[in-house]
Write an enzyme that holds these catalytic residues in place. Structure first.
Site, PDB file in Angstrom:
ATOM      1  N   LYS A  65       1.038  -1.140   0.035  1.00  9.56           N
ATOM      2  CA  LYS A  65      -0.158   0.042  -0.024  1.00  9.56           C
ATOM      3  C   LYS A  65       0.725   1.241  -0.039  1.00  9.56           C
ATOM      4  O   LYS A  65       0.492   2.111  -0.784  1.00  9.56           O
ATOM      5  CB  LYS A  65      -0.848   0.058   1.256  1.00  9.56           C
ATOM      6  CG  LYS A  65      -2.023  -1.147   0.913  1.00  9.56           C
ATOM      7  CD  LYS A  65      -3.058  -0.826   2.188  1.00  9.56           C
ATOM      8  CE  LYS A  65      -4.110  -1.514   2.137  1.00  9.56           C
ATOM      9  NZ  LYS A  65      -5.179  -1.405   3.316  1.00  9.56           N
ATOM     10  N   GLU A  77      -5.612  13.213  -3.095  1.00  9.61           N
ATOM     11  CA  GLU A  77      -5.347  14.083  -1.682  1.00  9.61           C
ATOM     12  C   GLU A  77      -5.637  12.832  -0.566  1.00  9.61           C
ATOM     13  O   GLU A  77      -4.903  13.020   0.386  1.00  9.61           O
ATOM     14  CB  GLU A  77      -6.177  15.036  -1.648  1.00  9.61           C
ATOM     15  CG  GLU A  77      -5.907  16.219  -0.302  1.00  9.61           C
ATOM     16  CD  GLU A  77      -7.139  15.677   0.753  1.00  9.61           C
ATOM     17  OE1 GLU A  77      -6.413  15.808   2.033  1.00  9.61           O
ATOM     18  OE2 GLU A  77      -8.095  14.962   0.530  1.00  9.61           O
ATOM     19  N   ASP A 101     -10.239   3.327   2.229  1.00 11.50           N
ATOM     20  CA  ASP A 101     -10.181   2.736   3.444  1.00 11.50           C
ATOM     21  C   ASP A 101     -11.075   4.034   4.380  1.00 11.50           C
ATOM     22  O   ASP A 101     -11.756   3.486   5.276  1.00 11.50           O
ATOM     23  CB  ASP A 101      -9.124   2.467   3.905  1.00 11.50           C
ATOM     24  CG  ASP A 101      -8.394   1.175   3.595  1.00 11.50           C
ATOM     25  OD1 ASP A 101      -9.288   0.385   3.187  1.00 11.50           O
ATOM     26  OD2 ASP A 101      -7.191   0.802   3.525  1.00 11.50           O
ATOM     27  N   GLY A 127      -1.364   1.780   9.730  1.00  9.07           N
ATOM     28  CA  GLY A 127      -1.749   2.034   8.702  1.00  9.07           C
ATOM     29  C   GLY A 127      -3.327   2.195   8.528  1.00  9.07           C
ATOM     30  O   GLY A 127      -3.773   3.130   7.960  1.00  9.07           O
ATOM     31  N   THR A 149       2.812   2.321  21.260  1.00  9.15           N
ATOM     32  CA  THR A 149       4.204   3.081  20.898  1.00  9.15           C
ATOM     33  C   THR A 149       3.743   4.731  20.775  1.00  9.15           C
ATOM     34  O   THR A 149       3.135   5.023  19.784  1.00  9.15           O
ATOM     35  CB  THR A 149       4.717   2.753  19.489  1.00  9.15           C
ATOM     36  OG1 THR A 149       4.830   1.324  19.571  1.00  9.15           O
ATOM     37  CG2 THR A 149       5.902   3.384  19.392  1.00  9.15           C
TER      38      THR A 149
HETATM   39  P1  NAP Z   1      -0.369  -2.222  11.540  1.00  8.08           P
HETATM   40  O1  NAP Z   1       0.062  -0.984  10.596  1.00  8.08           O
HETATM   41  O2  NAP Z   1       0.639  -3.360  11.715  1.00  8.08           O
HETATM   42  O3  NAP Z   1      -0.538  -1.350  12.890  1.00  8.08           O
HETATM   43  C1  NAP Z   1      -0.907  -2.387  14.162  1.00  8.08           C
HETATM   44  C2  NAP Z   1      -1.384  -1.415  15.261  1.00  8.08           C
HETATM   45  O4  NAP Z   1      -1.797  -2.638  16.411  1.00  8.08           O
HETATM   46  C3  NAP Z   1      -0.415  -0.450  15.887  1.00  8.08           C
HETATM   47  O5  NAP Z   1      -1.093   0.655  16.461  1.00  8.08           O
HETATM   48  C4  NAP Z   1       0.214  -1.608  16.867  1.00  8.08           C
HETATM   49  O6  NAP Z   1       0.821  -0.727  18.021  1.00  8.08           O
HETATM   50  C5  NAP Z   1      -0.920  -1.994  17.522  1.00  8.08           C
HETATM   51  N1  NAP Z   1      -0.717  -3.428  18.395  1.00  8.08           N
HETATM   52  C6  NAP Z   1      -0.080  -4.580  17.702  1.00  8.08           C
HETATM   53  N2  NAP Z   1      -0.187  -5.251  18.782  1.00  8.08           N
HETATM   54  C7  NAP Z   1      -0.556  -4.808  20.041  1.00  8.08           C
HETATM   55  C8  NAP Z   1      -0.458  -5.024  21.442  1.00  8.08           C
HETATM   56  N3  NAP Z   1      -0.195  -6.100  21.926  1.00  8.08           N
HETATM   57  N4  NAP Z   1      -0.927  -4.025  22.215  1.00  8.08           N
HETATM   58  C9  NAP Z   1      -1.307  -2.670  21.765  1.00  8.08           C
HETATM   59  N5  NAP Z   1      -1.253  -2.581  20.515  1.00  8.08           N
HETATM   60  C10 NAP Z   1      -0.918  -3.167  19.383  1.00  8.08           C
HETATM   61  O7  NAP Z   1      -1.639  -3.023  11.054  1.00  8.08           O
HETATM   62  P2  NAP Z   1      -2.852  -2.188  10.184  1.00  8.08           P
HETATM   63  O8  NAP Z   1      -2.541  -2.449   8.657  1.00  8.08           O
HETATM   64  O9  NAP Z   1      -3.284  -0.811  10.583  1.00  8.08           O
HETATM   65  O10 NAP Z   1      -4.349  -3.256  10.603  1.00  8.08           O
HETATM   66  C11 NAP Z   1      -4.845  -3.364  11.927  1.00  8.08           C
HETATM   67  C12 NAP Z   1      -5.932  -4.291  11.953  1.00  8.08           C
HETATM   68  O11 NAP Z   1      -7.017  -3.635  11.239  1.00  8.08           O
HETATM   69  C13 NAP Z   1      -5.407  -5.588  11.367  1.00  8.08           C
HETATM   70  O12 NAP Z   1      -6.410  -6.569  12.212  1.00  8.08           O
HETATM   71  C14 NAP Z   1      -6.300  -5.513  10.103  1.00  8.08           C
HETATM   72  O13 NAP Z   1      -6.950  -6.750   9.660  1.00  8.08           O
HETATM   73  C15 NAP Z   1      -7.602  -4.607  10.207  1.00  8.08           C
HETATM   74  N6  NAP Z   1      -7.852  -3.621   9.064  1.00  8.08           N
HETATM   75  C16 NAP Z   1      -9.187  -3.943   8.657  1.00  8.08           C
HETATM   76  C17 NAP Z   1      -9.767  -3.211   7.703  1.00  8.08           C
HETATM   77  C18 NAP Z   1     -11.211  -3.205   7.468  1.00  8.08           C
HETATM   78  O14 NAP Z   1     -11.544  -2.899   6.180  1.00  8.08           O
HETATM   79  N7  NAP Z   1     -12.081  -3.682   8.234  1.00  8.08           N
HETATM   80  C19 NAP Z   1      -8.768  -2.488   6.761  1.00  8.08           C
HETATM   81  C20 NAP Z   1      -7.421  -2.334   7.178  1.00  8.08           C
HETATM   82  C21 NAP Z   1      -7.045  -3.182   8.450  1.00  8.08           C
HETATM   83  P3  NAP Z   1       2.453  -0.282  17.923  1.00  8.08           P
HETATM   84  O15 NAP Z   1       2.389   0.868  17.078  1.00  8.08           O
HETATM   85  O16 NAP Z   1       2.786   0.067  19.317  1.00  8.08           O
HETATM   86  O17 NAP Z   1       3.100  -1.267  17.418  1.00  8.08           O
END
Ligand code: NAP
Length: 263
Positions: A65, A77, A101, A127, A149
């Site tokens: 992405k 934008e 998104d 993300g 974090t």
């Molecule tokens: P990402 O960029 O890897 O971000 C992960 C986030 O989770 C960070 O804020 C991280 O904190 C936090 N985190 C992970 N483990 C943790 C823990 N044990 N305790 C506290 N915080 C923790 O992932 P992403 O792409 O944003 O995706 C996040 C979730 O959203 C996934 O489950 C994904 O499947 C879902 N998602 C859903 C959709 C939808 O359309 N429904 C779209 C996109 C994503 P740190 O910064 O401290 O590591």
């Protein structure tokens, strides 16, 4: 001529994009195919330069992405603010990128509430959080961010003019209308970042995790009679926005919502 669409990522087996879009093709009798293509990071540039021209539209997922932005001619934008592209399309012979998104999250929330002036507590600063906060600010919500974090929460809050909390204990449940989990906590596990006694009946809880659909976060919200929004809603609404962009037609949400559950 059959139109070609695809979703690219690595891995890609789990993607629900084909089944969501194929439901739209059937509804409007569009002669089109939708492939899943596994593209490694090393092959991304070559795919975009040599293969992308054969596709009318391409959905982009993890881990491409952000990097895809280096190789396209134009981005919107929304993509620039979010720092990521999830949708490619062609305009005047140029390969363009946008991000649906944020709008997907917003439309999911709007099934239950207006956003203008609402206090929204966002857990996470990854993300997906960026897209969610972008959508919330565009709709006039007040956003409060907590992330494990702190530096990432701080950067996100600064970009979007939001409030940042150093610890979860500093959140005041009474002052919050909507709570959104954008972290991976709860994905394939029975855990929530929030203590059970955080929840109040006035709350709308939105978990963007969709595996499982009814996470502990949402179960805790429901147990005090709060309103729940499941993660499939964001996924289907962002796909509906892609569909509108690629085909210039609005599909009824229910069509993709039910396709989400197809095996
Ligand atoms: P990402 O960029 O890897 O971000 C992960 C986030 O989770 C960070 O804020 C991280 O904190 C936090 N985190 C992970 N483990 C943790 C823990 N044990 N305790 C506290 N915080 C923790 O992932 P992403 O792409 O944003 O995706 C996040 C979730 O959203 C996934 O489950 C994904 O499947 C879902 N998602 C859903 C959709 C939808 O359309 N429904 C779209 C996109 C994503 P740190 O910064 O401290 O590591």
């Amino acid at each position: 001529m059959t139109l070609k669409f695809a979703v690219i990522g690595h891995p890609i087996d789990h993607s629900k994009s084909p089944q969501l879009h194929e439901a739209g093709f059937r509804e409007f009798e569009i002669d089109a195919s939708f492939e899943k293509i596994d593209i490694t990071p090393e092959n991304l540039e070559a795919f975009l330069k040599e293969e992308a021209k054969h596709y009318t539209g391409i959905a982009v997922t993890v881990p491409h992405k952000e990097t895809v932005m280096k190789y396209i001619d134009f981005y919107t934008e929304a993509a620039q603010s979010i720092g990521a592209v999830n949708t490619l399309y062609w305009k005047d012979g140029k390969l363009c990128g946008t991000n649906t998104d944020g709008l997907g999250a917003l439309r999911a929330l709007k099934t239950q509430t207006e956003l203008e002036g609402k206090n929204v507590f966002v857990l996470g600063a990854g993300g997906a959080a960026k897209a969610v906060v972008y959508g919330l600010k565009a709709a006039g919500a007040e956003v409060i961010i907590y992330n494990r974090t702190f530096s990432k929460a701080e950067a996100l809050a600064e970009q979007f003019d939001a409030v940042v909390l150093e610890s979860l204990q500093l959140a005041i449940p009474h002052d919050i209308d909507i709570v959104i989990n954008t972290t991976t906590v709860g994905m394939n596990e029975y855990k929530s970042l929030l203590p059970e006694d955080f929840w109040m009946p006035q709350h709308i809880g939105f978990d963007i995790v969709y595996k499982p659909l009814y996470t502990k976060f949402l179960q805790d919200c429901e147990s005090v009679d709060g309103t729940c929004i499941t993660g499939d809603k964001m996924l289907t609404y962002q796909a509906l926005e892609q569909f509108r962009l690629w085909h210039g037609m609005m599909l009824e949400p229910e069509i993709m919502e039910s396709a989400f559950f197809d095996e």
